[in-house]
Every structure is written in C-alpha cells, then in structure tokens.
Write a protein that holds these residues in place. Structure first.
Motif, mmCIF file in Angstrom:
data_model
loop_
_atom_site.group_PDB
_atom_site.id
_atom_site.type_symbol
_atom_site.label_atom_id
_atom_site.label_comp_id
_atom_site.label_asym_id
_atom_site.label_seq_id
_atom_site.Cartn_x
_atom_site.Cartn_y
_atom_site.Cartn_z
ATOM 1 N N GLU A 180 2.688 -39.425 -92.695
ATOM 2 C CA GLU A 180 3.093 -37.920 -93.330
ATOM 3 C C GLU A 180 2.362 -37.662 -94.506
ATOM 4 O OE1 GLU A 180 4.959 -41.325 -95.271
ATOM 5 O OE2 GLU A 180 4.710 -41.105 -93.293
ATOM 6 N N GLY A 181 1.212 -38.387 -94.958
ATOM 7 C CA GLY A 181 0.743 -38.526 -96.293
ATOM 8 C C GLY A 181 -0.435 -36.993 -95.999
ATOM 9 N N VAL A 182 -1.143 -36.717 -97.408
ATOM 10 C CA VAL A 182 -2.071 -35.895 -97.207
ATOM 11 C C VAL A 182 -3.137 -36.568 -98.233
ATOM 12 C CG1 VAL A 182 -2.693 -33.509 -98.363
ATOM 13 C CG2 VAL A 182 -0.245 -34.139 -97.437
ATOM 14 N N PRO A 183 -4.341 -36.786 -97.490
ATOM 15 C CA PRO A 183 -4.408 -36.759 -96.057
ATOM 16 C C PRO A 183 -3.525 -37.885 -95.368
ATOM 17 C CG PRO A 183 -6.160 -38.315 -97.212
ATOM 18 C CD PRO A 183 -5.321 -37.455 -98.222
ATOM 19 N N THR A 184 -3.684 -37.598 -93.940
ATOM 20 C CA THR A 184 -2.894 -38.500 -93.202
ATOM 21 C C THR A 184 -3.610 -39.691 -92.879
ATOM 22 O OG1 THR A 184 -1.775 -38.529 -90.903
ATOM 23 C CG2 THR A 184 -3.697 -36.955 -91.097
ATOM 24 N N ASP B 105 8.212 -32.343 -96.523
ATOM 25 C CA ASP B 105 7.899 -33.316 -97.645
ATOM 26 C C ASP B 105 6.598 -33.260 -97.855
ATOM 27 O OD1 ASP B 105 8.432 -35.118 -100.040
ATOM 28 O OD2 ASP B 105 7.442 -36.540 -98.875
ATOM 29 N N THR B 106 5.637 -33.148 -96.525
ATOM 30 C CA THR B 106 4.273 -33.437 -96.601
ATOM 31 C C THR B 106 3.813 -31.918 -97.069
ATOM 32 O OG1 THR B 106 4.136 -34.555 -94.498
ATOM 33 C CG2 THR B 106 2.214 -33.441 -94.834
ATOM 34 N N LEU B 107 4.629 -31.001 -96.832
ATOM 35 C CA LEU B 107 4.113 -29.644 -97.429
ATOM 36 C C LEU B 107 4.411 -29.568 -99.043
ATOM 37 C CD1 LEU B 107 3.251 -26.665 -97.392
ATOM 38 C CD2 LEU B 107 5.846 -25.990 -96.789
ATOM 39 N N GLU B 108 5.343 -30.137 -99.347
ATOM 40 C CA GLU B 108 5.621 -30.316 -100.830
ATOM 41 C C GLU B 108 4.472 -30.972 -101.649
ATOM 42 O OE1 GLU B 108 7.567 -28.417 -102.243
ATOM 43 O OE2 GLU B 108 6.844 -29.171 -104.391
ATOM 44 N N ASN B 109 3.895 -32.240 -100.999
ATOM 45 C CA ASN B 109 3.024 -32.789 -101.496
ATOM 46 C C ASN B 109 1.619 -32.313 -101.395
ATOM 47 O OD1 ASN B 109 1.070 -34.923 -101.824
ATOM 48 N ND2 ASN B 109 1.682 -36.314 -100.039
ATOM 49 N N ARG C 237 1.307 -28.899 -101.483
ATOM 50 C CA ARG C 237 1.189 -27.828 -102.547
ATOM 51 C C ARG C 237 1.277 -28.436 -103.823
ATOM 52 N NH1 ARG C 237 6.410 -23.999 -101.695
ATOM 53 N NH2 ARG C 237 6.002 -23.983 -103.774
ATOM 54 N N THR C 238 1.693 -29.629 -104.140
ATOM 55 C CA THR C 238 1.660 -30.303 -105.622
ATOM 56 C C THR C 238 0.264 -30.605 -105.647
ATOM 57 O OG1 THR C 238 3.989 -31.103 -105.387
ATOM 58 C CG2 THR C 238 2.533 -32.213 -106.881
ATOM 59 N N GLN C 239 -0.364 -31.215 -104.777
ATOM 60 C CA GLN C 239 -1.967 -31.339 -104.975
ATOM 61 C C GLN C 239 -2.590 -30.129 -105.282
ATOM 62 O OE1 GLN C 239 -3.903 -34.285 -102.467
ATOM 63 N NE2 GLN C 239 -1.820 -35.036 -102.052
ATOM 64 N N LEU C 240 -2.383 -29.035 -104.561
ATOM 65 C CA LEU C 240 -2.973 -27.628 -104.790
ATOM 66 C C LEU C 240 -2.756 -27.164 -106.098
ATOM 67 C CD1 LEU C 240 -4.646 -25.447 -103.840
ATOM 68 C CD2 LEU C 240 -2.545 -24.475 -102.731
ATOM 69 N N THR C 241 -1.439 -27.383 -106.587
ATOM 70 C CA THR C 241 -0.839 -26.897 -107.989
ATOM 71 C C THR C 241 -1.686 -27.649 -108.946
ATOM 72 O OG1 THR C 241 1.163 -26.471 -107.074
ATOM 73 C CG2 THR C 241 1.058 -26.712 -109.517
ATOM 74 N N GLU C 242 -1.874 -28.959 -109.101
ATOM 75 C CA GLU C 242 -2.417 -29.926 -109.791
ATOM 76 C C GLU C 242 -3.894 -29.496 -109.924
ATOM 77 O OE1 GLU C 242 0.332 -33.757 -109.474
ATOM 78 O OE2 GLU C 242 -1.317 -33.668 -108.332
ATOM 79 N N GLU D 41 1.865 -21.219 -96.264
ATOM 80 C CA GLU D 41 2.599 -21.417 -97.527
ATOM 81 C C GLU D 41 1.783 -21.966 -98.712
ATOM 82 O OE1 GLU D 41 5.595 -20.631 -97.926
ATOM 83 O OE2 GLU D 41 5.427 -21.433 -100.077
ATOM 84 N N LEU D 42 0.503 -22.701 -98.218
ATOM 85 C CA LEU D 42 -0.501 -23.178 -99.193
ATOM 86 C C LEU D 42 -1.475 -21.999 -99.552
ATOM 87 C CD1 LEU D 42 -1.676 -26.434 -97.551
ATOM 88 C CD2 LEU D 42 -0.188 -26.206 -99.566
ATOM 89 N N VAL D 43 -1.837 -20.985 -98.588
ATOM 90 C CA VAL D 43 -2.185 -19.615 -99.281
ATOM 91 C C VAL D 43 -1.526 -18.804 -100.232
ATOM 92 C CG1 VAL D 43 -3.416 -17.583 -98.320
ATOM 93 C CG2 VAL D 43 -3.652 -19.356 -96.924
ATOM 94 N N ARG D 44 -0.231 -18.621 -99.910
ATOM 95 C CA ARG D 44 0.820 -18.194 -100.985
ATOM 96 C C ARG D 44 0.653 -18.720 -102.104
ATOM 97 N NH1 ARG D 44 3.910 -16.459 -96.376
ATOM 98 N NH2 ARG D 44 4.917 -18.580 -96.527
ATOM 99 N N THR D 45 0.758 -19.979 -102.293
ATOM 100 C CA THR D 45 0.782 -20.976 -103.322
ATOM 101 C C THR D 45 -0.476 -20.796 -104.255
ATOM 102 O OG1 THR D 45 2.217 -22.723 -102.231
ATOM 103 C CG2 THR D 45 1.030 -23.211 -104.323
#
Ligand code: GCB
Length: 586
Positions: free
Chosen positions: A163-167, A374-378, A380-385, A417-421
């Motif tokens: 479930e990680g990013v990457p997997t 939670d994978t999406l949240e992860n 999104r957080t990496q993208l935000t950082e 969702e990532l594109v929106r972020t």
C-alpha cells in the motif's frame, strides 16, 4: 481543500545551519528489536532510541551505539557495506553533536530524505516521524535540545509495502537510509517559513505570490525586496501569519534556458530576514504549443535516475548533481525528466543555475493501491512536500503525478485527485503524467488514456523497437491522440552494454541501441503534436529486475552513459539530433 503547503522551512540553505553529515553509529535491526517488545508492542523506555549506557556493572543493556559500526550520512546503506546491499528493513542511526544555547531561537532538524519511513528521537524523547523516501521533512527540537552534547537517534525502515508509494515493484534500487543532508537549522522565534513568488500568469509584468510566517508574532509587516532591481513591497500578514504579495516588475529580465537569470530576493519582517535566488518566467500551453515566456519551446530532454555517477549508490549532493546535469547539457538537452521520484533539492537548484527545464515526479508508479484512501493521502502528502520545496524554482515547469498507471476507474479517481492537488498548490505550472500508448494497429499508435483530459501536457512511454519488435519497428508508424494537447515522449530506449559490439540486430550491443535511436528519431520527427522527449535514460542504473549475467548484472543498461561514465554510440546520435533541433527551434 488541500493545504497551501507542507510545514517545511523554505530555502534552508540560506539559514544558519549546522550540518550533521559524518559517520553515524548504526545498528542493523531486521526484527525491529530496538522498537518493539517480544509481544510486538512498542517499547516505552528501553528501545534503542534511549541510547543508554549501563549505569553499573550489573546493568543489562543489549546494545551499545558507541561500539557499533558506522555509516556515512548522507548516504544509502546498500552501497556502503556488502552485507547491506540487498538489505530491506530497519537500521538505527545515532549521532552525537554539540549545540549552543538557544538564545530565544527555534531549532529544527531538516532531513533532506529518509527512505522510506523515519522516526526521530532527540535525547531519548520522540520528536517526529515521516514516511515517503524522497521528500524532505522538518522536526522541531527547540524544547528537546540540550546545551552541550545531544544524542540524535533515527530509526529508518525501507521495507517495500503493497500500500506504499511506491509499492512493492519498481525498476530501480530501493536504497535505504538517510540519503540526503541532515541539518540542524536555527531560526528566530517567529520566522518567514515559506513563500511563493512568480510572474502572474495573467499579467507577467507583475510578480505575485505570498509569504507565510511561523511563530507567536504572526501579525507583522513583511517587506519583499529585489535589491538588484530596486523593487520592494510591504505587506501585512494576517492572524495566520499569511499575506499575499503583489509587485510591479514591468522590465524584469526573464529566466530562460539560454540565459538563466536568477534574482536575489529578500524577505524581511520585524523578527527575521531571509534570502533566496529566484528566476522569473512563464510557462503555459496554448493551441498545441508549450510556451516558455510566450514563445514556443521544444523540450530536448533526457530522463534521469538518481543513480550516483561512476559509483554505486544513490546520487546526492551538489557534486553528483553537477556530473549528471553536466552530461545532460553535453547531450544538448534543455530539459530533464527527474524520474521517478523527487530528486535532491541540490539538483533542482543547479538546474535553475544551468538553465535546464525540469519535469518533477512523485513515485506513483505502475500499480499501486488505488482504492486505499491512506495510499492516496500518502501520495498527496509527497506531492505537497515536493511542490512546497520547489515551487520557487524557475527550472521546474511540469509536475508529474505518476508513471505508467493502468486506465481503470479507481486509478482515474486517484490520479484526478492528485492533479487537483497539484493545481491547487501551484496554479502556475503545467501538470502531466507518463501514460501508455494504445496500439490501434501496428502502424497506428494512439494516446487516448482518459486521464489525458485532466493534464496540460501528455507524456507517453513507448518502446517500439525494444519491448516491441526490432530497431526498425518505428518505421512508418503514425501517432494520434484524442486530446489535442502537446505530447512529450517521456520514455523510449534500448539496453546496451558499453563496449559490447555487434550488428544492429544483436541485442545488448551499442549498435542495436544506436540504430534503435536512429529509427525512433525519424518516427518522432513526423509526429505533428510532439513538443518534447526525454528518452530512457541518461545513465545505467541499478535495478533488481535486471538479471542477465554478463550484460545486465543488476543494472538497467538503457543509459546513454554507462555506470562508469563512458558514453555509448547512441549518445552521439541523440546529441546530433538535439543540435539540429536546437537550431530549428531557435
Ligand atoms: C518503463 C518504466 C521505467 C523502466 C523502463 C525500462 O516503462 O517507466 O521505470 O525502467 O520502462 O527500462 O523498462
């Protein structure tokens, strides 16, 4: 509404900071023994994080950092000791350092990256944690720091997770450890934590953006100044410490690849003053063109992995960045795709100086857990950082939200969702993703992934002539897309072992690779909506998926440069092509 930014200190390099680089004591802990008890419960006090010594000769403590081996920080562990080459799990790092008196200032530990999860303790007290192996994080330690000697312990775990990013599955080496700078950063109690400054897309004679203060005195006047141009504006922050910035800059010299002009910028409030060097330019897509400062540009690129040049390990620091980007420049590139994860901040800052346009990417790669919130949240957080770290870099023109993801409904929701972020965080740059092609018939290829509708620029990875056919496979192939947007061919490539020769039909030879490029370039020339390319890849890189003895030996050999820094025949072919393109797109 996603946050405006991650709580990161912008431009730590301009702050008073102590580098914690050096040899750290380490304990390799495959069973997480220093963190969990025998029932699998977190240890309250007795973990390795306590960094204890026996108080008497009867005391039983089953670890001792002072007598443990060392690893160099920054650096991955895999390349530093043969027995850690394939290791995936936990390593505990410990360093001791002296700190001065706080003098009313705040102190943060900055980690440039820790792959993949990190937990941080200072003097035995838990201070913070982070997941995601390629983005920076800050841990405030103001109240934990002691005057004199301090013990800093970091538990780093690089286990791959479904479930990680990457997997679980990637075509690159899972280098673990404290792979980038670790700094102790010192700032005033209320400081300018973050800022975004760029040309207003709708009126590039103005600089717009914002500043963000952090600390108890959040309402303050802030002056933003470009001393070299005699420009300044004074703004007032609100109760949250936030203020918008608007500055007339009608004759500001733009940043371009040919003349990458950076301007000194100064941000000053009553309690703090900080500087940055920022380039100003616009980037947009209009009528099928990518416009840089209003003029059409063709991205003569190359994909780059963060593989250390001429040695084992993950690249890090300014010297590695200079070698890798230097090769890209020698190739005639004006563009680099920093794949498949955020690279070191030093690399992006150097691209700003050298005038290389940059595509940045998060490790949403192949097939990940699209349905897991939670994978999406992860992700999104990496993208935000990433966006927070690099939004003031003129070189960065494209955010990529992923690579070769399958066109299912769940994935589409996730990627949208990532594109929106990305757009909410940064409306001034283009958003893309590396997509896959659809074969209509062997001579007609199409880019029709529905995600294309959400992107500004289409990326496409194609390997006609390598995974599909022989070097002449691209001959006569036409391309179309339903999206009417510029296309960047983000990957194409063929493996070749440097020094292995044969004819053009002999796999793994330099001749095969060179011929592959000749046919590819002819096909690409004929795509009317092609506005760039970033072939795969600048240099050979370590991958556990590449087993062929005597040829791959654990390396993906699609580099134009070998793992020892030797140029293969195809390097010259692409270089000649880029010379011709540069002349045509002037
Ligand atoms: C791809 C992937 C890249 C691989 C490459 C290859 O499509 O995006 O990560 O390394 O192909 O060499 O197969």
């Amino acid at each position: 509404m996603p946050p405006r930014s991650a709580p990161l200190i912008q431009n730590v390099f301009a702050r008073s900071a102590q580098s914690l680089a050096g040899d750290w004591r380490v304990i390799v802990d495959p069973y997480d023994n220093g963190y969990l008890d025998y029932r699998g419960q977190p240890l309250a006090t007795d973990g390795y994080f306590a960094d204890r010594k026996p108080a008497s000769k009867s005391d039983r403590i089953e670890y001792d950092f002072d007598r443990s081996e060392t690893l160099r920080v920054p650096g991955d562990w895999n390349s530093q000791r043969p027995e850690l080459f394939l290791y995936e799990g936990t390593v505990w790092y410990r360093t001791r350092f002296d700190a001065g008196a706080a003098g009313g200032r705040r102190r943060f530990l900055r980690f440039g990256a820790a792959n993949y999860e990190a937990r941080v303790w200072l003097n035995g007290t838990f201070a913070g944690s982070h997941r995601g192996g390629f983005t920076p994080f800050d841990v405030e330690v103001t109240s934990l720091l002691r005057q004199g000697s301090n013990s800093l312990v970091v538990m780093v775990n690089d286990m791959r997770r479904r479930e990680g990013v990457p997997t679980l599955n990637t075509d690159w080496w899972n280098y673990g450890g404290l792979t980038r700078d670790v700094l102790l950063v010192d700032v005033p109690e209320t400081f300018v934590r973050d800022w975004a400054l760029h040309l207003a897309p709708e009126d590039p004679r103005r600089i717009t953006g914002w500043v963000q203060l952090d600390g108890p005195t959040r309402r303050q006047p802030v002056v933003v100044r470009l001393p070299g141009l005699g420009l300044a504006v004074r703004v007032q922050t609100d109760a949250e410490g936030f203020a918008r910035v608007e500055l007339e800059a009608p004759s500001i010299e733009r940043w371009t690849p040919e003349r990458p002009r950076l301007h000194d910028v100064e941000l000053q409030c009553d309690t703090d003053r900080v500087v940055d060097r920022i380039g100003f330019r616009t980037i947009e897509v209009r009528g099928g063109e990518i416009l840089l400062n209003g003029a059409p540009v063709f991205l003569r690129g190359i994909s780059v992995h963060e593989q250390a040049p001429r040695r084992e390990g993950r690249a890090c620091g300014p010297a590695d960045a200079r070698t890798l980007l230097g090769w890209a420049q020698e190739l005639g590139a004006n563009f680099v795709r920093l794949s498949h994860y955020p690279h070191d901040e030093h690399t992006v800052r150097l691209a700003d100086e050298l005038g290389l346009l940059v595509w940045e990417e998060i490790p949403v790669y192949w097939t990940i857990a699209w349905d897991d919130p939670d994978t999406l949240e992860n992700a999104r957080t990496q993208l935000t950082e990433l966006v927070t770290r690099d939004r003031n870099r003129a070189s960065v023109v494209l955010w990529s939200v992923g690579n070769e993801t399958p066109p299912t409904e769940a994935r589409l929701r996730f990627m949208r969702e990532l594109v929106r972020t990305a757009r909410a965080l940064d409306p001034t740059r283009l958003v893309s993703a590396a997509l896959e092609r659809q074969e209509v018939h062997p001579l007609l290829q199409r880019v029709d992934d529905p995600l294309g509708a959400d992107l500004d620029v289409l990326g496409c990875n194609e390997y006609l002539g390598w995974y599909d056919g022989l070097p002449d496979r691209p001959d006569g192939v036409r391309w179309e897309t339903c999206h009417a947007k510029p296309l960047v061919m983000t990957e194409l490539g063929a493996d070749a072992l440097h020094g292995l020769h044969g004819n053009a039909l002999t796999r793994w030879t330099e001749e095969y690779q060179a011929t592959f490029y000749e046919h590819q370039l002819r096909m690409l020339e004929a795509i009317p909506f092609l506005r760039g390319m970033s072939p795969w890849i600048l240099a050979d890189f370590r991958s556990p998926r590449r087993a062929l003895p005597g040829v791959q030996d654990g390396w993906n050999r699609k580099g134009l440069v070998s793992d020892r820094g030797e140029k293969k025949l195809a390097f010259r072919i692409l270089q000649d092509h880029y010379r011709a393109l540069a002349a045509r797109w002037r």
